[in-house]
Design a protein around this motif. Structure first.
Motif, short mmCIF file in Angstrom:
data_model
loop_
_atom_site.label_atom_id
_atom_site.label_comp_id
_atom_site.label_asym_id
_atom_site.label_seq_id
_atom_site.Cartn_x
_atom_site.Cartn_y
_atom_site.Cartn_z
N GLY A 70 0.81 -1.21 0.00
CA GLY A 70 0.00 0.00 0.00
C GLY A 70 0.84 1.26 0.00
O GLY A 70 0.55 2.23 -0.72
N ARG A 71 1.90 1.27 0.78
CA ARG A 71 2.77 2.45 0.85
C ARG A 71 3.52 2.68 -0.46
O ARG A 71 3.66 3.82 -0.91
N LEU A 72 4.00 1.61 -1.06
CA LEU A 72 4.72 1.75 -2.33
C LEU A 72 3.78 2.17 -3.45
O LEU A 72 4.16 2.96 -4.33
N LEU A 73 2.55 1.68 -3.41
CA LEU A 73 1.57 2.08 -4.41
C LEU A 73 1.27 3.57 -4.28
O LEU A 73 1.14 4.28 -5.30
N ALA A 74 1.17 4.05 -3.05
CA ALA A 74 0.92 5.48 -2.82
C ALA A 74 2.10 6.32 -3.28
O ALA A 74 1.92 7.43 -3.80
N ARG A 75 3.32 5.82 -3.12
CA ARG A 75 4.52 6.58 -3.51
C ARG A 75 4.74 6.58 -5.03
O ARG A 75 4.98 7.63 -5.62
N TYR A 76 4.65 5.41 -5.64
CA TYR A 76 5.05 5.30 -7.04
C TYR A 76 3.89 5.22 -8.03
O TYR A 76 4.10 5.37 -9.23
N GLY A 77 2.69 5.03 -7.53
CA GLY A 77 1.53 4.93 -8.41
C GLY A 77 1.39 3.54 -9.02
O GLY A 77 2.24 2.67 -8.85
N GLN A 78 0.30 3.37 -9.74
CA GLN A 78 0.02 2.07 -10.37
C GLN A 78 1.05 1.77 -11.44
O GLN A 78 1.25 2.57 -12.36
N PRO A 79 1.72 0.63 -11.36
CA PRO A 79 2.71 0.28 -12.41
C PRO A 79 2.03 0.12 -13.76
O PRO A 79 0.85 -0.22 -13.86
N ALA A 80 2.78 0.36 -14.80
CA ALA A 80 2.26 0.18 -16.16
C ALA A 80 1.88 -1.28 -16.37
O ALA A 80 2.51 -2.18 -15.83
N ALA A 81 0.85 -1.49 -17.14
CA ALA A 81 0.40 -2.85 -17.42
C ALA A 81 1.49 -3.62 -18.16
O ALA A 81 2.16 -3.07 -19.04
N ARG A 82 1.68 -4.86 -17.78
CA ARG A 82 2.69 -5.69 -18.42
C ARG A 82 2.22 -6.16 -19.79
O ARG A 82 1.05 -6.50 -19.97
N ASP A 83 3.13 -6.19 -20.74
CA ASP A 83 2.86 -6.81 -22.04
C ASP A 83 3.07 -8.31 -21.85
O ASP A 83 4.21 -8.78 -21.82
N VAL A 84 2.00 -9.04 -21.66
CA VAL A 84 2.08 -10.46 -21.29
C VAL A 84 2.37 -11.30 -22.53
O VAL A 84 1.63 -11.26 -23.51
N TRP A 85 3.47 -12.08 -22.46
CA TRP A 85 3.90 -12.90 -23.59
C TRP A 85 3.53 -14.37 -23.36
O TRP A 85 3.22 -14.78 -22.24
N ASP A 86 3.63 -15.15 -24.44
CA ASP A 86 3.45 -16.58 -24.29
C ASP A 86 4.64 -17.15 -23.51
O ASP A 86 5.70 -16.50 -23.42
N PRO A 87 4.52 -18.35 -22.93
CA PRO A 87 5.58 -18.88 -22.07
C PRO A 87 6.94 -19.02 -22.74
O PRO A 87 7.97 -18.81 -22.09
N LEU A 88 6.99 -19.36 -24.03
CA LEU A 88 8.27 -19.55 -24.69
C LEU A 88 9.03 -18.22 -24.83
O LEU A 88 10.23 -18.15 -24.55
N LYS A 89 8.34 -17.18 -25.24
CA LYS A 89 9.00 -15.88 -25.36
C LYS A 89 9.45 -15.39 -23.99
O LYS A 89 10.56 -14.84 -23.85
N GLN A 90 8.62 -15.59 -22.97
CA GLN A 90 9.01 -15.19 -21.62
C GLN A 90 10.21 -16.00 -21.15
O GLN A 90 11.10 -15.48 -20.47
N PHE A 91 10.24 -17.28 -21.50
CA PHE A 91 11.38 -18.14 -21.17
C PHE A 91 12.66 -17.56 -21.77
O PHE A 91 13.68 -17.43 -21.07
#
Length: 235
Positions: free
Chosen positions: A17-38
């Motif tokens: 909660g404290r970090l969210l208040a300090r830095y704000g909502q993080p940018a949404a992740r570009d979610v990849w398929d498992p192989l690319k993430q690997f």
């Protein structure tokens, strides 16, 4: 036998909660398929995020398919990933891993992992050279698998140790085990990803390796390390 504490440890929720208040909502992740993430996770260790992203984009353009990357020579792969740290070692690990995935799965794809339990997925992944607890957590949590796990990178490890959540000798696996015990059961995979990102940002901007900015830290009053540092600086 593990004994369930009478009162839950709510420090992780407070920290979040404290970090969210300090830095704000993080940018949404570009979610990849498992192989690319690997591939990304295998290459990104000790390399800046923007450099790792650029290298993966370069691989996609240069080789056009992961199959062509798999079939390339080690010197060719090494040259293509030259911008990251330890390219010589990682080129060997990457080529070998892509070949082994093909052998195990019959095709160069990690789609079969979707039907596995999370613990089995991580055990399966950690059989590859260069893949440990941090990398397997990143693959299962950040990719389209979206499983509950916490990726403990160097920033996360440093921050949690300074906060006294784990011992100074704790490694990524022990730290993740402890943090998963503390994390509310209601936290989804996406929420755990958000928590990881907030801790990483905090480690990059405030709780830095060389000169932590303890006196401006939103966690100062709950951080034993920060309290000592601030006092030594004449707070």
């Amino acid at each position: 036998m593990r004994v369930t504490p009478l009162f839950p440890d709510t420090r992780l929720v407070e920290i979040h909660g404290r970090l969210l208040a300090r830095y704000g909502q993080p940018a949404a992740r570009d979610v990849w398929d498992p192989l690319k993430q690997f591939i990304y996770s295998l290459l990104s260790s000790r390399t800046k995020t923007e450099v790792s992203h650029e290298v993966v984009r370069h691989l996609e353009i240069k080789f056009e398919s992961w199959e062509k990357l798999r079939d390339a020579s080690i010197p060719e792969i090494e040259d293509a990933i030259r911008a990251i740290t330890f390219p010589e070692q990682k080129a060997v690990h990457l080529k070998r891993a892509l070949e082994q995935i093909t052998q195990r799965c019959g095709t160069l794809s990690l789609d079969l992992l979707k039907s596995y339990r999370t613990d089995k997925v991580r055990s399966w992944l950690e059989r590859f050279d260069g893949v440990g607890a941090k990398t397997s957590a990143a693959i299962v949590n950040f990719s389209t698998l979206r499983r509950r796990a916490i990726c403990v990178d160097s920033h996360h490890l440093r921050v949690t140790q300074r906060l006294g959540l784990v011992s100074k000798s704790a490694d990524a696996r022990a730290t993740e085990d402890r943090l998963m015990e503390m994390a509310p059961a209601t936290w989804s995979a996406e929420m755990l990803d958000e928590h990881h990102t907030l801790i990483k940002i905090h480690g990059q901007q405030t709780c830095t390796f060389a000169e932590p900015r303890c006196r401006t830290c939103p966690l100062l009053d709950i951080c034993p390390t920060g309290a000592k540092t601030a006092n030594s600086q004449g707070k």
